[in-house]
Structures are given as structure tokens and as C-alpha cells.
Design a protein around this motif. Structure first.
Motif, PDB file in Angstrom:
ATOM      1  N   UNK A 175       0.835  -1.195   0.000  1.00 19.21           N
ATOM      2  CA  UNK A 175       0.000   0.000   0.000  1.00 19.21           C
ATOM      3  C   UNK A 175       0.868   1.242   0.000  1.00 19.21           C
ATOM      4  N   UNK A 176       0.302   2.338  -0.486  1.00 19.89           N
ATOM      5  CA  UNK A 176       0.980   3.632  -0.439  1.00 19.89           C
ATOM      6  C   UNK A 176       0.031   4.633   0.198  1.00 19.89           C
ATOM      7  N   UNK A 177       0.563   5.403   1.151  1.00 23.31           N
ATOM      8  CA  UNK A 177      -0.184   6.472   1.839  1.00 23.31           C
ATOM      9  C   UNK A 177       0.500   7.786   1.510  1.00 23.31           C
ATOM     10  N   UNK A 178      -0.260   8.778   1.056  1.00 25.28           N
ATOM     11  CA  UNK A 178       0.317  10.050   0.641  1.00 25.28           C
ATOM     12  C   UNK A 178       0.061  11.134   1.673  1.00 25.28           C
ATOM     13  N   UNK A 179       0.855  12.194   1.577  1.00 22.95           N
ATOM     14  CA  UNK A 179       0.737  13.335   2.493  1.00 22.95           C
ATOM     15  C   UNK A 179      -0.213  14.369   1.928  1.00 22.95           C
ATOM     16  N   UNK A 180      -0.448  15.424   2.692  1.00 29.42           N
ATOM     17  CA  UNK A 180      -1.260  16.533   2.205  1.00 29.42           C
ATOM     18  C   UNK A 180      -0.422  17.393   1.271  1.00 29.42           C
ATOM     19  N   UNK A 181      -1.069  18.189   0.455  1.00 29.25           N
ATOM     20  CA  UNK A 181      -0.353  19.062  -0.467  1.00 29.25           C
ATOM     21  C   UNK A 181      -1.280  19.512  -1.574  1.00 29.25           C
ATOM     22  N   UNK A 186      -3.190  13.408  -5.798  1.00 28.41           N
ATOM     23  CA  UNK A 186      -3.363  12.234  -4.946  1.00 28.41           C
ATOM     24  C   UNK A 186      -3.018  12.550  -3.496  1.00 28.41           C
ATOM     25  N   UNK A 187      -3.175  13.812  -3.092  1.00 29.26           N
ATOM     26  CA  UNK A 187      -2.867  14.190  -1.716  1.00 29.26           C
ATOM     27  C   UNK A 187      -3.824  13.510  -0.746  1.00 29.26           C
ATOM     28  N   UNK A 188      -3.263  13.060   0.396  1.00 32.31           N
ATOM     29  CA  UNK A 188      -4.035  12.435   1.462  1.00 32.31           C
ATOM     30  C   UNK A 188      -4.917  11.305   0.940  1.00 32.31           C
ATOM     31  N   UNK A 189      -4.274  10.350   0.302  1.00 34.14           N
ATOM     32  CA  UNK A 189      -4.981   9.172  -0.191  1.00 34.14           C
ATOM     33  C   UNK A 189      -4.254   7.910   0.244  1.00 34.14           C
ATOM     34  N   UNK A 190      -4.997   6.816   0.233  1.00 36.32           N
ATOM     35  CA  UNK A 190      -4.440   5.496   0.525  1.00 36.32           C
ATOM     36  C   UNK A 190      -4.857   4.551  -0.579  1.00 36.32           C
ATOM     37  N   UNK A 191      -3.876   3.852  -1.134  1.00 34.99           N
ATOM     38  CA  UNK A 191      -4.157   2.832  -2.146  1.00 34.99           C
ATOM     39  C   UNK A 191      -3.552   1.516  -1.681  1.00 34.99           C
ATOM     40  N   UNK A 192      -4.364   0.470  -1.651  1.00 30.25           N
ATOM     41  CA  UNK A 192      -3.935  -0.848  -1.181  1.00 30.25           C
ATOM     42  C   UNK A 192      -4.110  -1.857  -2.295  1.00 30.25           C
ATOM     43  N   UNK A 193      -3.065  -2.571  -2.624  1.00 32.73           N
ATOM     44  CA  UNK A 193      -3.126  -3.691  -3.570  1.00 32.73           C
ATOM     45  C   UNK A 193      -3.027  -4.987  -2.785  1.00 32.73           C
ATOM     46  N   UNK A 194      -4.114  -5.751  -2.775  1.00 27.76           N
ATOM     47  CA  UNK A 194      -4.098  -7.066  -2.128  1.00 27.76           C
ATOM     48  C   UNK A 194      -3.519  -8.067  -3.113  1.00 27.76           C
ATOM     49  N   UNK A 195      -2.572  -8.873  -2.684  1.00 25.23           N
ATOM     50  CA  UNK A 195      -1.874  -9.717  -3.642  1.00 25.23           C
ATOM     51  C   UNK A 195      -1.518 -11.058  -3.024  1.00 25.23           C
ATOM     52  N   UNK A 196      -2.169 -12.111  -3.502  1.00 27.17           N
ATOM     53  CA  UNK A 196      -1.757 -13.447  -3.095  1.00 27.17           C
ATOM     54  C   UNK A 196      -0.374 -13.747  -3.634  1.00 27.17           C
ATOM     55  N   UNK A 235      -1.416   6.832 -10.838  1.00 32.13           N
ATOM     56  CA  UNK A 235      -0.318   7.540 -10.185  1.00 32.13           C
ATOM     57  C   UNK A 235       0.105   6.831  -8.911  1.00 32.13           C
ATOM     58  N   UNK A 236      -0.858   6.369  -8.125  1.00 37.42           N
ATOM     59  CA  UNK A 236      -0.540   5.684  -6.868  1.00 37.42           C
ATOM     60  C   UNK A 236       0.130   4.347  -7.120  1.00 37.42           C
TER      61      UNK A 236
END
Length: 270
Positions: A175-181, A186-196, A235-236
Motif C-alpha cells: 500500500x501507499x499512503x500520501x501526504x497533504x499538499x 493524490x494528496x491524502x490518499x491510501x491505495x492498497x493492492x491485495x496480492x496473493x 499515479x498511486x
């Protein structure tokens, strides 16, 4: 307390089954455990009082640094989960309090700070040189400003399953968590890739995507069919690939990967 951000369309079918609604008995138990943890903090208060009194008696309180933090957050039923290894805010955010010479009393900072920043910070305050390159950065610039130049704008969150099966270790994720700006789409977002199996078939994994400004409790994953959200995901995912491989031979340094932005957006989207 018994909320959920999981939707069957966006994530593997294991999750709706494993994370069922909490019962009233489970909620009562979690509330009791939470109160017990608060009660246990009384011992920490007593311990710190003793430390401060001894530093005062030795004339060292005014030139001493004190750091309070934790190794992880804890889910007490949020997202119908009890534990600590998921990428949600309740799990990845921890308190950090620091006082000492040069630290403005009462100042609060919103910059992204990681646990691995503590070692280089303490080494710099003690005036010693670490024997190797630190996987983190000195927090001293934050003593003076909330957003120093070139501070990290994103960080990697990852989990690989435990040896023994449990509800929170069925799947691996990155996962990637971004800062404010204001300059980032993509400021202040969370993207999670679930992967077996991220390496062999990353496209087969489910994913979750949250806007933490509009949805701070992460209750509804953003619709990947939206054109704007699809661009944000692209982008994420690029950020995720950059952070996943940083520090390896022939790859970008992790300190650089944390602040580099790939320009994937066209003018109309901006």
C-alpha cells in the motif's frame, strides 16, 4: 465501532466472510479491553514522573529529550477487525510526542514521520555517527517548520502473511499512503493492492482506494470506473512500484522515492 470499508466488488471474497458484523458481546469485550489499556497507562504516568524527578534533581531536565511513541496502532473493531497489521489509518498511525532543547513547546506537525526516523534523529541529537546509512531521516527540520523542503510525500505500507493462519493474515498487500499538499492530485490518499502473489500476477489482486479528506474513516473505496479515480490509481500504482523497489541495486534511493512524483496527469485533469 462495527464499521466496514470492505466491498465484495473491490476486494477478494475472503474478506466479507472473515470480517462479519461484530456482535454485541464482541463490542462489549472490546470496550472492556480498551478501558483496561487506559487503566494500564497509570503505571506509565508513575514511571515518567519518577524519571522527570530524577532528571530535575540532577539538573539535566532542561537539556534532555523525551520521546513517546508506539510500534503500531490497533484496530478495536474498526472495519470489523481486531489487530494491527492492516493498512487502515487506525493501524498505521501512532502518536509521537517529543520535547527537548530546540523543540517549540506545544507545536504540532502534520508532516509524515516513520518509526525508522527515530534512529537517525536520536543519533544526531546525541552527536554520534551511525555505522551505516539510516533507513530514515533526522526529524530536526520539523522542530522548526511543519513542511521543510523535500520532506517525504508518500510512504510504503506492506504486510506478508504470518506463519499461522489468522483473519488478518490471509492475504499479502502493498500500500501507499500520501501526504497533504495542494499541488498533488493524490494528496491524502491510501491505495492498497491485495496480492496473493504480487510477483507472478499483480493484476489478479483486489484493491482499495480512499480519499482521506472526503472519507477519513475509510468507509467506501473509490469507484475505479471513474475516469478521475482511474488516473489517481495509476499515479498511486506508480508510486507503489517506486517504493517497493527503492534501495535495491540499480533502483532509486528510498529517501528519494518517498518524495519523487511521477507526472502522470494531463492538463485537463489538473
Amino acid at each position: 465501532m462495527a464499521r466496514s470499508s470492505i466491498t465484495a466488488a473491490a476486494t477478494p471474497t475472503t474478506f466479507p466472510t472473515e470480517y462479519a458484523h461484530l456482535t454485541t458481546v464482541q463490542v462489549a469485550m472490546l470496550n472492556r479491553q480498551y478501558r483496561h489499556r487506559l487503566e494500564a497507562l497509570r503505571a506509565l504516568d508513575d514511571l515518567f514522573g519518577t524519571i522527570q524527578a530524577r532528571l530535575d534533581a540532577a539538573g539535566r531536565w532542561n537539556d534532555s529529550y523525551v520521546v513517546f511513541t508506539s510500534d503500531n496502532g490497533w484496530l478495536y473493531g474498526e472495519h470489523r477487525v481486531v489487530g494491527k497489521v492492516l493498512a487502515y489509518e487506525e493501524s498505521i498511525r501512532v502518536p509521537l510526542l517529543l520535547r527537548g532543547p530546540g523543540v517549540a513547546p506545544g507545536a504540532q506537525r502534520s508532516a509524515l514521520v516513520l518509526n525508522n526516523d527515530l534512529a537517525p534523529t536520536i543519533a544526531a541529537l546525541a552527536g554520534v555517527v551511525l555505522p551505516t546509512v539510516a533507513d530514515g531521516r533526522d526529524l530536526a527540520p520539523l522542530f522548526r517548520a511543519d513542511a521543510p523542503p523535500a520532506w517525504r510525500r508518500r510512504f510504503l505500507v506492506e504486510h506478508f502473511r504470518d506463519a499461522a493462519p489468522s483473519p488478518v493474515s490471509w492475504l499479502d498487500y502493498l500500500a501507499v499512503r500520501t501526504a497533504s499538499g495542494e499541488d498533488e492530485n493524490t494528496a491524502l490518499q491510501l491505495f492498497v493492492d491485495w496480492c496473493d502473489d504480487w510477483l507472478t500476477d499483480p493484476a489478479a489482486a483486489g484493491s482499495e482506494h480512499y480519499d482521506l479528506v472526503l472519507d477519513p474513516l475509510q468507509l467506501q473505496s473509490l469507484d475505479p470506473r471513474s475516469a478521475a479515480h482511474a488516473l489517481q490509481r495509476a499515479a498511486l500504482q506508480a508510486d507503489l512500484a517506486l517504493l517497493r523497489d527503492c534501495g535495491r541495486p540499480a533502483h532509486i534511493a528510498c529517501s528519494d522515492a518517498e518524495r519523487v512524483r511521477e507526472h502522470l496527469f494531463f492538463g485537463g485533469f489538473d
